[in-house]
Design an enzyme around this catalytic site. Structure first.
Site, PDB file in Angstrom:
ATOM      1  N   ARG A   1      37.512  45.950  40.018  1.00 34.45           N
ATOM      2  CA  ARG A   1      38.798  45.653  39.407  1.00 34.45           C
ATOM      3  C   ARG A   1      39.331  46.915  38.737  1.00 34.45           C
ATOM      4  O   ARG A   1      38.611  47.898  38.611  1.00 34.45           O
ATOM      5  CB  ARG A   1      38.678  44.501  38.395  1.00 34.45           C
ATOM      6  CG  ARG A   1      37.504  44.697  37.445  1.00 34.45           C
ATOM      7  CD  ARG A   1      37.748  44.307  36.051  1.00 34.45           C
ATOM      8  NE  ARG A   1      38.805  45.045  35.427  1.00 34.45           N
ATOM      9  CZ  ARG A   1      38.696  46.296  34.940  1.00 34.45           C
ATOM     10  NH1 ARG A   1      37.570  46.985  35.042  1.00 34.45           N
ATOM     11  NH2 ARG A   1      39.723  46.892  34.351  1.00 34.45           N
ATOM     12  N   GLY A   2      40.619  46.847  38.310  1.00 30.63           N
ATOM     13  CA  GLY A   2      41.274  48.040  37.774  1.00 30.63           C
ATOM     14  C   GLY A   2      42.094  48.649  38.901  1.00 30.63           C
ATOM     15  O   GLY A   2      41.590  48.797  40.026  1.00 30.63           O
ATOM     16  N   ALA A   3      43.348  48.992  38.588  1.00 33.34           N
ATOM     17  CA  ALA A   3      44.302  49.362  39.644  1.00 33.34           C
ATOM     18  C   ALA A   3      43.799  50.485  40.574  1.00 33.34           C
ATOM     19  O   ALA A   3      43.761  50.301  41.799  1.00 33.34           O
ATOM     20  CB  ALA A   3      45.643  49.718  38.999  1.00 33.34           C
TER      21      ALA A   3
ATOM     22  N   ARG B   1      45.212  40.880  45.620  1.00 32.81           N
ATOM     23  CA  ARG B   1      45.783  40.871  44.265  1.00 32.81           C
ATOM     24  C   ARG B   1      47.195  41.466  44.333  1.00 32.81           C
ATOM     25  O   ARG B   1      47.386  42.539  44.912  1.00 32.81           O
ATOM     26  CB  ARG B   1      44.904  41.668  43.282  1.00 32.81           C
ATOM     27  CG  ARG B   1      43.484  41.092  43.177  1.00 32.81           C
ATOM     28  CD  ARG B   1      42.737  41.643  41.988  1.00 32.81           C
ATOM     29  NE  ARG B   1      43.262  41.117  40.740  1.00 32.81           N
ATOM     30  CZ  ARG B   1      42.911  41.575  39.541  1.00 32.81           C
ATOM     31  NH1 ARG B   1      42.073  42.580  39.440  1.00 32.81           N
ATOM     32  NH2 ARG B   1      43.428  41.039  38.444  1.00 32.81           N
TER      33      ARG B   1
ATOM     34  N   GLN C   1      37.449  41.964  29.712  1.00 35.88           N
ATOM     35  CA  GLN C   1      37.180  43.334  30.189  1.00 35.88           C
ATOM     36  C   GLN C   1      36.892  44.278  29.022  1.00 35.88           C
ATOM     37  O   GLN C   1      36.140  45.240  29.164  1.00 35.88           O
ATOM     38  CB  GLN C   1      38.383  43.878  30.975  1.00 35.88           C
ATOM     39  CG  GLN C   1      38.602  43.234  32.327  1.00 35.88           C
ATOM     40  CD  GLN C   1      39.599  42.098  32.238  1.00 35.88           C
ATOM     41  OE1 GLN C   1      39.708  41.435  31.214  1.00 35.88           O
ATOM     42  NE2 GLN C   1      40.317  41.850  33.310  1.00 35.88           N
TER      43      GLN C   1
ATOM     44  N   ASP D   1      49.153  48.775  35.690  1.00 36.51           N
ATOM     45  CA  ASP D   1      48.980  48.293  37.060  1.00 36.51           C
ATOM     46  C   ASP D   1      50.181  48.610  37.931  1.00 36.51           C
ATOM     47  O   ASP D   1      50.067  48.704  39.146  1.00 36.51           O
ATOM     48  CB  ASP D   1      48.700  46.793  37.065  1.00 36.51           C
ATOM     49  CG  ASP D   1      47.287  46.537  36.588  1.00 36.51           C
ATOM     50  OD1 ASP D   1      47.081  46.503  35.357  1.00 36.51           O
ATOM     51  OD2 ASP D   1      46.385  46.445  37.438  1.00 36.51           O
TER      52      ASP D   1
ATOM     53  N   ASN E   1      50.767  45.537  32.786  1.00 36.44           N
ATOM     54  CA  ASN E   1      49.349  45.784  32.485  1.00 36.44           C
ATOM     55  C   ASN E   1      48.736  44.455  32.056  1.00 36.44           C
ATOM     56  O   ASN E   1      49.430  43.431  31.979  1.00 36.44           O
ATOM     57  CB  ASN E   1      49.202  46.869  31.408  1.00 36.44           C
ATOM     58  CG  ASN E   1      47.763  47.345  31.263  1.00 36.44           C
ATOM     59  OD1 ASN E   1      47.116  47.673  32.261  1.00 36.44           O
ATOM     60  ND2 ASN E   1      47.240  47.360  30.060  1.00 36.44           N
ATOM     61  N   LYS E   2      47.467  44.497  31.773  1.00 37.17           N
ATOM     62  CA  LYS E   2      46.720  43.275  31.439  1.00 37.17           C
ATOM     63  C   LYS E   2      47.451  42.400  30.428  1.00 37.17           C
ATOM     64  O   LYS E   2      48.013  42.906  29.452  1.00 37.17           O
ATOM     65  CB  LYS E   2      45.336  43.695  30.912  1.00 37.17           C
ATOM     66  CG  LYS E   2      44.397  42.592  30.520  1.00 37.17           C
ATOM     67  CD  LYS E   2      44.206  41.553  31.591  1.00 37.17           C
ATOM     68  CE  LYS E   2      43.798  42.114  32.925  1.00 37.17           C
ATOM     69  NZ  LYS E   2      43.931  41.124  34.035  1.00 37.17           N
TER      70      LYS E   2
HETATM   71  O1  MRU Z   1      42.702  42.355  36.105  1.00 37.56           O
HETATM   72  P1  MRU Z   1      42.164  43.746  35.978  1.00 37.56           P
HETATM   73  O2  MRU Z   1      40.909  43.821  35.206  1.00 37.56           O
HETATM   74  O3  MRU Z   1      42.078  44.441  37.319  1.00 37.56           O
HETATM   75  O4  MRU Z   1      43.279  44.512  35.138  1.00 37.56           O
HETATM   76  C1  MRU Z   1      43.098  45.863  34.859  1.00 37.56           C
HETATM   77  C2  MRU Z   1      44.141  46.426  33.972  1.00 37.56           C
HETATM   78  O5  MRU Z   1      45.044  45.762  33.539  1.00 37.56           O
HETATM   79  C3  MRU Z   1      44.053  47.909  33.709  1.00 37.56           C
HETATM   80  O6  MRU Z   1      44.572  48.220  32.464  1.00 37.56           O
HETATM   81  C4  MRU Z   1      44.838  48.674  34.786  1.00 37.56           C
HETATM   82  O7  MRU Z   1      44.485  48.243  36.061  1.00 37.56           O
HETATM   83  C5  MRU Z   1      44.631  50.129  34.688  1.00 37.56           C
HETATM   84  S1  MRU Z   1      43.001  50.613  35.169  1.00 37.56           S
HETATM   85  C6  MRU Z   1      42.911  52.308  35.080  1.00 37.56           C
END
Ligand code: MRU
Length: 336
Positions: free
Chosen positions: A35-37, A78, A185, A226, A236-237
């Site tokens: 996970r994470g962009a 996603r 997270q 994201d 973002n999250k």
């Molecule tokens: O749902 P996730 O855990 O994939 O969400 C991640 C985030 O919101 C991060 O802040 C974003 O992807 C940046 S990661 C460098």
């Protein structure tokens, strides 16, 4: 074979999963093993490499059709992080640019491209870190949300990359990580990463952020992204928007750290960014234990949009961008 750290098992266990097929990779992205962009973008690139290996024929047209089908499956995983679509498109472009070559050569070229992407990501994050750390000063206590660290990228992280770079530069900084309900997270991943690196970190629950801003403990906020629209609105999250509003109210700088692969200048503003809705079990349960009554109605948007007016600056590998974002993000890309 692609090996991924199983982020669902951290911090209790550090184990790897093996992806043999593009389907395995799609599954790993969807269920947040990875996970994470930036991390899901690079994982999808390797998913296409595995998809290519699954094709055993020599016919280029059939091969391209097969790769397009693989790409569609990976895109379905996603919807919010644009890095996923960016990485897939980059791989598809490489395939089409080399369509005159034998299929076996194209497979090698795809692997090279995915490796390059992975290497670039690690370098880009270090550059983000170098730019961003200049914004931090000795004594800063930085709030971060979710996990924008090494786990969310190939290495080093974006928001956590800035924090790492400041720490490496000898600045006396510390971090407040909020737990980031519902998926935790922050509590599970960010805290683990920072502790591994020996960077001082305090875990708080999401609803404590305002308290620590008002009493002067938190002096800066840094988050990842994201997707960033042309006007600087940031997806973002979930919970990022609330923090941004609190930061503005308390005159605390709110920084977003992201690579330019997170920019989506085709979207005028954040209102056009698709927001993923995830399984209600993430809200009704914690650690597999049900905490809400059976039958309750649940909402679980995984991301929110922070309007650009709340963002002090956006830290990219090409430099720090300030408002007006519509103009300055465009110029950043133009002068690249
Ligand atoms: O749902 P996730 O855990 O994939 O969400 C991640 C985030 O919101 C991060 O802040 C974003 O992807 C940046 S990661 C460098």
């Amino acid at each position: 074979m692609l090996y991924l750290i199983d982020q669902t098992a951290l911090p209790q266990k550090k184990k790897y999963i093996q992806c043999r097929t593009h389907g395995d990779v799609a599954h790993a992205i969807k269920n947040m093993t990875v996970r994470g962009a930036p991390a899901i973008g690079v994982a999808a690139a390797y998913g296409l490499v595995l998809g290519a290996a699954e094709y055993t024929g020599n016919d280029i047209e059939n091969f391209i059709n097969h790769i397009d089908t693989v790409a569609e499956m990976l895109k379905e995983t996603r919807p919010t992080a644009v890095n996923l679509f960016w990485a897939i498109q980059r791989m598809l472009d490489v395939v089409r640019d080399n369509r005159g070559k034998p299929v076996s050569d194209i497979k090698d070229i795809m692997l090279n491209e995915a490796n390059t992407m992975a290497q670039e990501d690690a370098e880009v994050n270090r550059r983000i870190g170098r730019w961003g750390q200049e914004l931090l000063k000795d004594g800063d206590v930085i709030l971060t949300h979710c996990n924008a660290g090494a786990l969310a990228t190939v290495d080093y992280g974006t928001a956590l990359g800035v924090i790492r770079a400041a720490h490496e530069a000898g600045k006396n900084i510390s971090v407040f990580a909020d737990e980031t309900r519902p998926y935790l997270q922050g509590a599970r991943l960010t805290v683990w990463e920072l502790m591994e690196d020996g960077i001082p970190v305090t875990l708080i629950t999401d609803n404590m952020a305002g308290y620590f801003m008002k009493n002067g403990t938190i002096t800066a906020v840094i988050v990842g992204a994201d997707r960033i629209a042309a006007n600087g609105d940031v997806a973002n999250k979930i919970g990022t928007y609330s923090i941004a509003v609190l930061a503005k109210e308390n005159n605390i700088p709110f920084y977003v750290a992201a690579p330019i692969s997170t920019l989506d200048l085709s979207l005028e503003s954040g209102q056009y960014i698709p927001i993923e809705e995830r399984d209600e079990q993430e809200v009704t349960h914690i650690g597999g234990i049900r905490i809400a009554p059976y039958g309750v109605k649940v909402a679980n948007p995984a991301f929110d949009i922070t309007p650009h007016t709340y963002i002090t600056s956006i830290i990219t590998e090409l430099g720090v961008v300030y408002p007006p974002y519509s103009e300055n993000l465009k110029n950043l890309i133009k002068n690249k």
